[in-house]
Design a protein around this motif. Structure first.
Motif, PDB file in Angstrom:
ATOM      1  N   ARG A 163     167.474 109.970  48.269  1.00 28.52           N
ATOM      2  CA  ARG A 163     167.743 110.779  47.083  1.00 28.52           C
ATOM      3  C   ARG A 163     169.249 110.939  46.887  1.00 28.52           C
ATOM      4  N   PRO A 164     169.662 111.483  45.754  1.00 25.63           N
ATOM      5  CA  PRO A 164     171.076 111.444  45.384  1.00 25.63           C
ATOM      6  C   PRO A 164     172.051 111.962  46.428  1.00 25.63           C
ATOM      7  N   ARG A 165     171.767 113.083  47.085  1.00 27.52           N
ATOM      8  CA  ARG A 165     172.757 113.649  48.010  1.00 27.52           C
ATOM      9  C   ARG A 165     173.047 112.689  49.166  1.00 27.52           C
ATOM     10  N   MET A 166     171.991 112.149  49.784  1.00 26.40           N
ATOM     11  CA  MET A 166     172.191 111.229  50.902  1.00 26.40           C
ATOM     12  C   MET A 166     172.736 109.892  50.407  1.00 26.40           C
ATOM     13  N   LEU A 167     172.321 109.453  49.239  1.00 24.00           N
ATOM     14  CA  LEU A 167     172.855 108.215  48.676  1.00 24.00           C
ATOM     15  C   LEU A 167     174.358 108.332  48.433  1.00 24.00           C
ATOM     16  N   ARG A 168     174.784 109.482  47.940  1.00 24.77           N
ATOM     17  CA  ARG A 168     176.218 109.667  47.704  1.00 24.77           C
ATOM     18  C   ARG A 168     176.993 109.724  49.023  1.00 24.77           C
ATOM     19  N   LEU A 169     176.404 110.330  50.052  1.00 28.87           N
ATOM     20  CA  LEU A 169     177.041 110.332  51.365  1.00 28.87           C
ATOM     21  C   LEU A 169     177.199 108.899  51.880  1.00 28.87           C
ATOM     22  N   ALA A 170     176.160 108.092  51.694  1.00 30.29           N
ATOM     23  CA  ALA A 170     176.229 106.693  52.127  1.00 30.29           C
ATOM     24  C   ALA A 170     177.351 105.949  51.414  1.00 30.29           C
ATOM     25  N   ALA A 171     177.502 106.230  50.125  1.00 30.44           N
ATOM     26  CA  ALA A 171     178.540 105.553  49.344  1.00 30.44           C
ATOM     27  C   ALA A 171     179.935 106.042  49.706  1.00 30.44           C
ATOM     28  N   GLU A 172     180.068 107.329  49.994  1.00 28.67           N
ATOM     29  CA  GLU A 172     181.397 107.913  50.215  1.00 28.67           C
ATOM     30  C   GLU A 172     181.899 107.764  51.648  1.00 28.67           C
ATOM     31  N   GLU A 173     180.997 107.801  52.646  1.00 34.31           N
ATOM     32  CA  GLU A 173     181.463 107.841  54.026  1.00 34.31           C
ATOM     33  C   GLU A 173     180.917 106.732  54.914  1.00 34.31           C
ATOM     34  N   ALA A 174     179.837 106.064  54.494  1.00 40.19           N
ATOM     35  CA  ALA A 174     179.261 104.990  55.300  1.00 40.19           C
ATOM     36  C   ALA A 174     179.569 103.637  54.664  1.00 40.19           C
ATOM     37  N   ASP A 175     178.940 102.610  55.214  1.00 36.45           N
ATOM     38  CA  ASP A 175     179.183 101.244  54.730  1.00 36.45           C
ATOM     39  C   ASP A 175     178.030 100.699  53.906  1.00 36.45           C
ATOM     40  N   GLY A 176     177.052 101.540  53.637  1.00 34.31           N
ATOM     41  CA  GLY A 176     175.925 101.068  52.853  1.00 34.31           C
ATOM     42  C   GLY A 176     174.777 102.044  52.929  1.00 34.31           C
ATOM     43  N   ALA A 177     173.726 101.768  52.130  1.00 29.98           N
ATOM     44  CA  ALA A 177     172.540 102.617  52.067  1.00 29.98           C
ATOM     45  C   ALA A 177     171.301 101.751  52.281  1.00 29.98           C
ATOM     46  N   ILE A 178     170.349 102.324  53.025  1.00 31.15           N
ATOM     47  CA  ILE A 178     169.063 101.662  53.243  1.00 31.15           C
ATOM     48  C   ILE A 178     167.983 102.503  52.570  1.00 31.15           C
ATOM     49  N   THR A 179     167.115 101.848  51.827  1.00 28.86           N
ATOM     50  CA  THR A 179     166.006 102.572  51.224  1.00 28.86           C
ATOM     51  C   THR A 179     164.711 101.816  51.468  1.00 28.86           C
ATOM     52  N   ASN A 180     163.617 102.329  50.913  1.00 28.70           N
ATOM     53  CA  ASN A 180     162.302 101.855  51.318  1.00 28.70           C
ATOM     54  C   ASN A 180     161.285 102.275  50.260  1.00 28.70           C
ATOM     55  N   TRP A 181     160.208 101.511  50.123  1.00 26.06           N
ATOM     56  CA  TRP A 181     159.113 101.862  49.227  1.00 26.06           C
ATOM     57  C   TRP A 181     159.599 102.132  47.802  1.00 26.06           C
ATOM     58  N   LEU A 182     160.136 101.103  47.214  1.00 26.23           N
ATOM     59  CA  LEU A 182     160.563 101.213  45.818  1.00 26.23           C
ATOM     60  C   LEU A 182     160.246  99.924  45.077  1.00 26.23           C
ATOM     61  N   SER A 183     160.243 100.009  43.764  1.00 21.82           N
ATOM     62  CA  SER A 183     159.961  98.861  42.909  1.00 21.82           C
ATOM     63  C   SER A 183     161.268  98.233  42.454  1.00 21.82           C
ATOM     64  N   PRO A 184     161.215  97.047  41.852  1.00 16.35           N
ATOM     65  CA  PRO A 184     162.443  96.469  41.298  1.00 16.35           C
ATOM     66  C   PRO A 184     163.121  97.383  40.280  1.00 16.35           C
ATOM     67  N   ASP A 185     162.334  98.034  39.425  1.00 12.24           N
ATOM     68  CA  ASP A 185     162.930  98.938  38.439  1.00 12.24           C
ATOM     69  C   ASP A 185     163.586 100.140  39.107  1.00 12.24           C
ATOM     70  N   ASP A 186     163.008 100.610  40.219  1.00 10.30           N
ATOM     71  CA  ASP A 186     163.595 101.745  40.934  1.00 10.30           C
ATOM     72  C   ASP A 186     164.981 101.423  41.489  1.00 10.30           C
ATOM     73  N   VAL A 187     165.226 100.147  41.771  1.00 10.31           N
ATOM     74  CA  VAL A 187     166.523  99.755  42.323  1.00 10.31           C
ATOM     75  C   VAL A 187     167.655 100.194  41.403  1.00 10.31           C
ATOM     76  N   ARG A 188     167.441 100.093  40.094  1.00  6.77           N
ATOM     77  CA  ARG A 188     168.496 100.476  39.148  1.00  6.77           C
ATOM     78  C   ARG A 188     168.876 101.944  39.306  1.00  6.77           C
ATOM     79  N   LYS A 189     167.874 102.798  39.489  1.00  6.50           N
ATOM     80  CA  LYS A 189     168.156 104.229  39.621  1.00  6.50           C
ATOM     81  C   LYS A 189     168.896 104.523  40.910  1.00  6.50           C
ATOM     82  N   VAL A 190     168.495 103.866  41.988  1.00  9.52           N
ATOM     83  CA  VAL A 190     169.184 104.047  43.272  1.00  9.52           C
ATOM     84  C   VAL A 190     170.610 103.515  43.184  1.00  9.52           C
ATOM     85  N   ARG A 191     170.770 102.352  42.601  1.00  5.32           N
ATOM     86  CA  ARG A 191     172.101 101.734  42.472  1.00  5.32           C
ATOM     87  C   ARG A 191     173.043 102.625  41.674  1.00  5.32           C
ATOM     88  N   ALA A 192     172.523 103.304  40.684  1.00  2.35           N
ATOM     89  CA  ALA A 192     173.371 104.170  39.855  1.00  2.35           C
ATOM     90  C   ALA A 192     174.003 105.293  40.663  1.00  2.35           C
TER      91      ALA A 192
END
Length: 325
Positions: A163-192
């Motif tokens: 979700r957004p808070r952990m995704l933003r932490l991954a973008a700001e302080e880590a080297d990437g984000a891992i996610t799971n159980w999503l559709s191709p269309d969901d990728v756009r929302k996560v990427r945003a």
């Protein structure tokens, strides 16, 4: 096809001991990555230690190791060991995990999962760089820890993020984000949430089978066991599936497992499980990539007409060369 094309190790139909030959095939098949997992089967590090020898050149990653089932120092030591075995090609994936894994199975404490993940990330960045760490974090305190032998090339660290808070932490302080159980269309929302420059990694469950009814029957068990976990329930609420999944959750909470399975709509199964013949599956995986997924980690599941060993070969970049011809 994407630059990265990963495979989950070991394979669902065999033990780690019986996986050696197929893992050794991965580089020749064009796979760039091999990623472990850690739930209640193998641990997250041993398969990578063996794959460092069995599949030279392949990038190795953990998706994911929980931050609350090991002490921070032990986690740093394990990561440093794999980084030493595979210099420059190990990615440490860490995450909060779930109450079942942390508390019920490992007698740990699943408290402040966001803060614990953030604190562990900050500690590991210092420890794996060879620093002596003495610091009071919000969720734990470290007094004078220093790796006896820090890796010459510290591993990249990526975060499990739904979700957004952990995704933003991954973008700001880590080297990437891992996610799971999503559709191709969901990728756009996560990427945003993470922007264009953060590596996005996802495990994709794949069943090479043209028997749609059978796949859906098998997949419903997997989906129910995951999507009733609070963190995944919240993830799919955020993705917009809350109402679609509400009948399933209510039946599951009432203890009626069969009703819960029947309540999962076909469209949800088809969104979240890649299935069809091998060419159809490869095309579906490329949809994820086209929508912003940098590293698909394929997880072929048993139950299809094609044995997993053959599915690994049929889903590979080498097999995909025919799609572009």
């Amino acid at each position: 096809m994407t630059q990265n094309w990963g495979m989950t190790i070991p394979f669902y139909d065999r033990s780690l001991a019986r996986s050696r030959e197929l893992i050794a095939e991965l580089p020749g098949l064009g796979y760039t990555d091999a990623w472990s997992a850690e739930v209640n089967g193998v641990d997250g590090f041993t398969p990578l230690a063996l794959a460092a020898e069995w599949a030279p050149g392949v990038r190795l990653g953990s998706a994911i190791v929980p931050v609350s089932t090991r002490g921070p120092g032990l986690l740093a030591m394990s990561a440093a060991t794999i980084a030493d075995l595979a210099p420059g090609r190990f990615v440490l994936g860490i995450g909060a995990s779930s109450p079942a894994i942390v508390e019920r199975w490992n007698a740990g404490s699943f408290t402040k999962p966001y803060a614990r993940t953030r604190d562990t990330l900050r500690f590991l960045k210092k420890a794996l760089a060879g620093e002596k760490v003495t610091e009071a974090y919000e969720t734990f305190e470290i007094k004078g820890f220093k790796l006896e032998r820090a890796p010459k090339t510290p591993p990249r660290i990526v975060l499990a993020a739904l979700r957004p808070r952990m995704l933003r932490l991954a973008a700001e302080e880590a080297d990437g984000a891992i996610t799971n159980w999503l559709s191709p269309d969901d990728v756009r929302k996560v990427r945003a949430e993470i922007g264009p420059d953060t590596e996005l990694i996802a495990r994709l469950f794949v069943c090479v089978s043209e028997d749609t009814d059978k796949v859906r029957e098998l997949a419903r068990w997997m989906l129910a066991s995951y999507l009733t976990v609070p963190v995944y329930a919240a993830f799919h609420d955020w993705l917009g599936r809350g109402e679609l999944l509400r009948p399933m959750r209510e039946a599951w909470a009432a203890g009626d497992r069969q009703a819960a399975l029947k309540a999962i709509p076909d469209e949800v199964v088809d969104d979240l499980i890649v299935h069809g013949d091998a060419a159809t599956c490869r095309a579906r995986i490329r949809e994820y990539v086209a929508n912003g997924l940098d590293t698909p980690i394929l997880a072929p599941i048993p139950g299809g007409e094609v044995p997993i060993e053959q599915a690994v070969r049929d889903l590979s970049p080498k097999a995909g060369e025919a799609d572009r011809a």
